[in-house]
Design an enzyme around this catalytic site. Structure first.
Site, PDB file in Angstrom:
ATOM      1  N   ALA A 190      38.630  82.561 -72.890  1.00 24.84           N
ATOM      2  CA  ALA A 190      39.953  82.586 -72.254  1.00 24.84           C
ATOM      3  C   ALA A 190      40.555  81.200 -72.081  1.00 24.84           C
ATOM      4  O   ALA A 190      41.726  81.080 -71.721  1.00 24.84           O
ATOM      5  CB  ALA A 190      39.858  83.272 -70.894  1.00 24.84           C
ATOM      6  N   GLN A 212      39.124  74.838 -57.127  1.00 23.94           N
ATOM      7  CA  GLN A 212      40.429  74.447 -57.655  1.00 23.94           C
ATOM      8  C   GLN A 212      41.404  75.614 -57.679  1.00 23.94           C
ATOM      9  O   GLN A 212      41.080  76.679 -58.207  1.00 23.94           O
ATOM     10  CB  GLN A 212      40.273  73.922 -59.075  1.00 23.94           C
ATOM     11  CG  GLN A 212      41.601  73.560 -59.715  1.00 23.94           C
ATOM     12  CD  GLN A 212      41.401  72.609 -60.871  1.00 23.94           C
ATOM     13  OE1 GLN A 212      41.128  73.040 -61.971  1.00 23.94           O
ATOM     14  NE2 GLN A 212      41.529  71.325 -60.610  1.00 23.94           N
ATOM     15  N   ARG A 246      39.022  68.751 -60.279  1.00 22.61           N
ATOM     16  CA  ARG A 246      38.850  68.574 -61.724  1.00 22.61           C
ATOM     17  C   ARG A 246      40.198  68.339 -62.389  1.00 22.61           C
ATOM     18  O   ARG A 246      41.203  68.956 -62.016  1.00 22.61           O
ATOM     19  CB  ARG A 246      38.230  69.842 -62.310  1.00 22.61           C
ATOM     20  CG  ARG A 246      38.252  69.898 -63.811  1.00 22.61           C
ATOM     21  CD  ARG A 246      37.622  71.161 -64.329  1.00 22.61           C
ATOM     22  NE  ARG A 246      38.455  72.321 -64.211  1.00 22.61           N
ATOM     23  CZ  ARG A 246      39.183  72.854 -65.200  1.00 22.61           C
ATOM     24  NH1 ARG A 246      39.201  72.280 -66.384  1.00 22.61           N
ATOM     25  NH2 ARG A 246      39.891  73.943 -65.011  1.00 22.61           N
ATOM     26  N   HIS A 281      44.721  76.635 -59.445  1.00 21.95           N
ATOM     27  CA  HIS A 281      45.607  76.256 -60.547  1.00 21.95           C
ATOM     28  C   HIS A 281      47.027  76.562 -60.102  1.00 21.95           C
ATOM     29  O   HIS A 281      47.282  77.626 -59.541  1.00 21.95           O
ATOM     30  CB  HIS A 281      45.245  77.068 -61.801  1.00 21.95           C
ATOM     31  CG  HIS A 281      45.848  76.515 -63.044  1.00 21.95           C
ATOM     32  ND1 HIS A 281      47.209  76.517 -63.265  1.00 21.95           N
ATOM     33  CD2 HIS A 281      45.287  75.933 -64.125  1.00 21.95           C
ATOM     34  CE1 HIS A 281      47.448  75.961 -64.455  1.00 21.95           C
ATOM     35  NE2 HIS A 281      46.299  75.592 -64.990  1.00 21.95           N
ATOM     36  N   HIS A 336      40.919  79.128 -59.295  1.00 22.89           N
ATOM     37  CA  HIS A 336      40.749  78.900 -60.732  1.00 22.89           C
ATOM     38  C   HIS A 336      39.424  78.292 -61.158  1.00 22.89           C
ATOM     39  O   HIS A 336      38.939  78.566 -62.250  1.00 22.89           O
ATOM     40  CB  HIS A 336      41.887  77.997 -61.209  1.00 22.89           C
ATOM     41  CG  HIS A 336      41.855  77.667 -62.667  1.00 22.89           C
ATOM     42  ND1 HIS A 336      42.009  78.621 -63.649  1.00 22.89           N
ATOM     43  CD2 HIS A 336      41.683  76.499 -63.333  1.00 22.89           C
ATOM     44  CE1 HIS A 336      41.942  78.053 -64.849  1.00 22.89           C
ATOM     45  NE2 HIS A 336      41.733  76.755 -64.682  1.00 22.89           N
ATOM     46  N   LEU A 378      46.407  83.330 -66.044  1.00 27.52           N
ATOM     47  CA  LEU A 378      46.769  81.918 -66.136  1.00 27.52           C
ATOM     48  C   LEU A 378      47.942  81.669 -67.077  1.00 27.52           C
ATOM     49  O   LEU A 378      47.957  82.156 -68.206  1.00 27.52           O
ATOM     50  CB  LEU A 378      45.564  81.115 -66.643  1.00 27.52           C
ATOM     51  CG  LEU A 378      45.803  79.614 -66.697  1.00 27.52           C
ATOM     52  CD1 LEU A 378      45.844  79.016 -65.304  1.00 27.52           C
ATOM     53  CD2 LEU A 378      44.735  78.923 -67.524  1.00 27.52           C
ATOM     54  N   PHE A 409      48.179  66.556 -70.248  1.00 32.06           N
ATOM     55  CA  PHE A 409      47.633  67.464 -69.253  1.00 32.06           C
ATOM     56  C   PHE A 409      47.677  66.790 -67.890  1.00 32.06           C
ATOM     57  O   PHE A 409      47.719  65.551 -67.806  1.00 32.06           O
ATOM     58  CB  PHE A 409      46.184  67.843 -69.619  1.00 32.06           C
ATOM     59  CG  PHE A 409      46.000  69.311 -69.944  1.00 32.06           C
ATOM     60  CD1 PHE A 409      46.627  69.867 -71.048  1.00 32.06           C
ATOM     61  CD2 PHE A 409      45.205  70.129 -69.158  1.00 32.06           C
ATOM     62  CE1 PHE A 409      46.466  71.210 -71.354  1.00 32.06           C
ATOM     63  CE2 PHE A 409      45.040  71.473 -69.445  1.00 32.06           C
ATOM     64  CZ  PHE A 409      45.675  72.022 -70.548  1.00 32.06           C
ATOM     65  N   ARG A 453      46.120  69.025 -60.349  1.00 32.37           N
ATOM     66  CA  ARG A 453      46.357  70.392 -59.878  1.00 32.37           C
ATOM     67  C   ARG A 453      46.361  70.528 -58.362  1.00 32.37           C
ATOM     68  O   ARG A 453      47.109  71.339 -57.815  1.00 32.37           O
ATOM     69  CB  ARG A 453      45.279  71.300 -60.464  1.00 32.37           C
ATOM     70  CG  ARG A 453      45.468  71.458 -61.940  1.00 32.37           C
ATOM     71  CD  ARG A 453      44.367  72.238 -62.569  1.00 32.37           C
ATOM     72  NE  ARG A 453      44.648  72.333 -63.998  1.00 32.37           N
ATOM     73  CZ  ARG A 453      43.836  72.855 -64.879  1.00 32.37           C
ATOM     74  NH1 ARG A 453      42.651  73.321 -64.497  1.00 32.37           N
ATOM     75  NH2 ARG A 453      44.155  72.910 -66.150  1.00 32.37           N
TER      76      ARG A 453
END
Ligand SMILES: Cc1cc2nc3c(=O)[nH]c(=O)nc-3n(C[C@H](O)[C@H](O)[C@H](O)COP(=O)(O)OP(=O)(O)OC[C@H]3O[C@@H](n4cnc5c(N)ncnc54)[C@H](O)[C@@H]3O)c2cc1C
Length: 572
Positions: A50, A235, A385, A237, A350, A247, A121, A281
């Site tokens: 995924a 985390q 992260r 997201h 997430h 997502l 990112f 994030r």
């Protein structure tokens, strides 16, 4: 006596970390080691397929990227809780993984000149997310699996549910498992184990994770005496599709997408003016929740208030080429076409930053056991992260643990005596206890209440009061779990039994996560407290270790390795 199967190396989990580990052990031993690859789902159904947006690696030093920059971004992103020697090892190793995959045939997305492309990112100062459209994980898994097939030394145990890790006299001895198709109980013996069972996303109800991600390996390691590290760091997201939580990859913003509130404003300007939508994030999630709390979101009756992810200005061509899967998901699930309309999103549970405590080589405290991927906490991500660092971590520590376990196994004789004591315990837990439980509590009701409890009390913003309420409820659910009924008494695909086992694992993981969070009296990365709003390096620049006892976790702490950068204020 149960059937005993023996291999040299057992790889528990066939996601990116597990496949990479099995492949490296095969390469190192030139196909000589006998490897078992055990997974509760079919290989290509492991959650890693995924992964959407990309895998971080420094490929373009001539264009301005550097190892130091990737390391700094990761350390700053982690809110200074990452071990810096680990980060250094990581950034140096991840480019090699991109090249390996390239040689093994992955269809990386490319620039017009044919070179591998990379995209921006969150929290990265350089576009270094290497990608294959928005199906990066799928192509990485496919490539690793294809390559593994060149070796003839791996036996797959698909749809085998591992129930415990057997440790005797402080050494790894084997796994107990149920073959779901037959219901038979087995012991798989091995010299070495690599735990690659992924995270624990499904302790939450509103999550991006597939249903199988229930923290089994994390809980099994904990029960086997291996500490869990930094589990309070979870985390969120920023962009989960409403109302499913599916997502919408960070690549949407990496490719230039905007976040807008109900007044049409790009509100990230208020929170992270230099990075805007591609801030880390934790920061973007907090910004969205603040907008919602202050009334600048869109209301929904079910409480899943949201803001907009706006891709309309990117144009159909770019969306189709780079975010085609995202477009398909938005159309199918909420009847919104991102080419023409903004997508409704809100922060969603997430990623598990914490996990099984390992050293820099992925070795746990039990000789013969390594952990890799999301299940492990090698201390790369610290308190937050960076997107695209996880698939890279799976590849890097898949390789490292595969190599270490192979070296270890090559030096040892095959295990001879079966681990009698721990086997008897593992078998009794299922057939003497769980299968005989006939109480009045429903597994499914407890699971639902657990997820509601986590969602209600362990959100983007936390308080002692809420977390204590959460912890009390989790402990009540643990008590009620003793009184469940496993109604299906049959053998073939006994999902009642499987869900009962998963629920036991989830309750342990939820307890450690919540109590660890309650104890950490500061705000750092993904752990944001309204009652302790700032980072407190004097008291809390340390890792949390949770150690199993039958009465609940006992807590200890360990030092963060700072080799290059002292903590500074984290602004973007
Ligand atoms: C929707 C989504 C998109 C993402 N996109 C990205 C991205 O673009 N870039 C990035 O870096 N990260 C991304 N991530 C994170 C990343 O995908 C994961 O962290 C990573 O794939 C985890 O891989 P893994 O090998 O550790 O575990 P998994 O892929 O979760 O595999 C776990 C394995 O363990 C097995 N297992 C578990 N319990 C048992 C048991 N009891 N018995 C037997 N087998 C068991 C499972 O069957 C499975 O084979 C994304 C995450 C999500 C949720």
């Amino acid at each position: 006596m149960s059937e005993i199967i023996t291999h040299d190396i057992l790889v528990l989990g066939s996601g990116l970390a597990g496949l990479r580990a099995a492949l490296e052990a095969s390469i190192i031993s030139k196909g000589g080691l006998d490897i078992a690859l055990v997974s509760k789902v079919q290989v290509m159904r492991s959650h890693s397929v995924a992964a959407e947006g990309g895998t971080a690696a420094v490929l373009r030093t001539e264009e301005g990227d550097s190892m130091e920059l990737h390391a700094w971004d990761t350390v700053k992103g982690s809110d200074f809780l990452a071990d810096q020697d680990v980060v250094d090892r990581f950034v140096k190793a991840s480019p090699g993984e991109i090249r390996h995959l390239e040689h093994w045939g992955i269809p990386w997305s490319r620039r017009p000149d044919g070179r591998i492309d990379q995209r921006p990112f969150g929290g990265h100062s350089y576009p270094r997310a290497t990608y294959a459209a928005d199906k990066t994980g799928f192509f990485e898994m496919q490539t690793l699996y294809d390559t593994l097939l060149r070796y003839q030394n791996t036996t797959r145990y698909d749809e085998w549910f591992v129930t415990s890790i057997l440790v005797e006299d402080g050494m790894f001895r084997g796994l107990s498992a149920i073959d779901l198709a037959t219901g038979e109980f087995h012991i798989i013996q091995g010299k070495a184990l690599i735990i690659a069972t992924g995270g624990a996303g499904r302790i939450s109800g509103f999550t991006t994770y597939s249903h199988a991600v229930t923290g089994d390996g994390i809980a099994m390691a904990y029960r086997a005496g291996i500490p869990l590290k930094d589990m309070e760091f979870v985390q969120f997201h920023p962009t989960g599709l409403i109302p499913t939580g599916i997502l919408m990859t960070e690549a949407c913003r990496g490719e230039g997408g905007y976040l807008r509130n109900s007044q049409g404003e790009r509100f990230m300007e208020q929170y992270a003016p230099s990075k805007m939508e591609v801030a880390p994030r934790d920061i973007v999630s907090r910004s969205i929740m603040t907008e919602l709390a202050e009334g600048r979101g869109f209301k929904r009756e079910d409480g899943l208030d949201y803001v907009h992810l706006d891709l309309t200005h990117l144009g159909a061509d770019k969306i189709n080429e780079r975010l085609g899967f995202i477009r398909e998901l938005a159309i199918k699930f909420v009847d919104v076409d991102p080419v023409h309309e903004p997508v409704p999103i809100r922060p969603v549970w997430h990623y598990t930053m914490g996990g099984i405590h390992t050293d820099i080589d992925g070795a746990t405290r039990v000789p013969g056991i390594w952990a890799a991927g999301e299940a492990a906490c090698v201390s790369l991500h610290g308190a937050n992260r960076l997107g695209s660092n996880s698939t890279a971590e799976c590849l890097v520590w898949g390789r490292i643990t595969g190599a270490r376990a192979a070296e270890y196994a090559l030096q040892r004789e095959k295990p001879s005596s079966p681990p009698a004591e721990s086997t008897a315990r593992a078998k009794d837990h299922i057939f003497g206890d769980l299968m005989k439980r006939d109480g009045n509590e429903s597994i499914y009701q407890i699971r639902k209440e657990l997820r509601n409890t986590i969602d209600r009390n362990m959100g983007v913003f936390r308080t002692a009061e809420k977390m204590q309420q959460g912890l009390d409820k989790i402990r009540e659910l643990k008590q009620r779990y003793r009184n469940i009924a496993v109604r299906d008494k049959s053998k073939v695909y006994n999902l009642d039994l499987m869900y009962a086992l998963e629920l036991g694992f989830m309750l342990d993981v939820a307890e450690v996560t919540t109590e660890g969070a309650l104890r950490r009296e500061e705000s750092r990365g993904g752990h944001a407290r309204l009652d302790f709003k700032t980072r407190d390096d004097d008291k809390w620049l340390k890792h949390t270790l949770a150690i199993y006892t039958p009465d609940g976790p006992k807590f200890d702490y360990s030092q963060v390795k700072i080799t290059t950068w002292e903590p500074v204020e984290r602004t973007y």
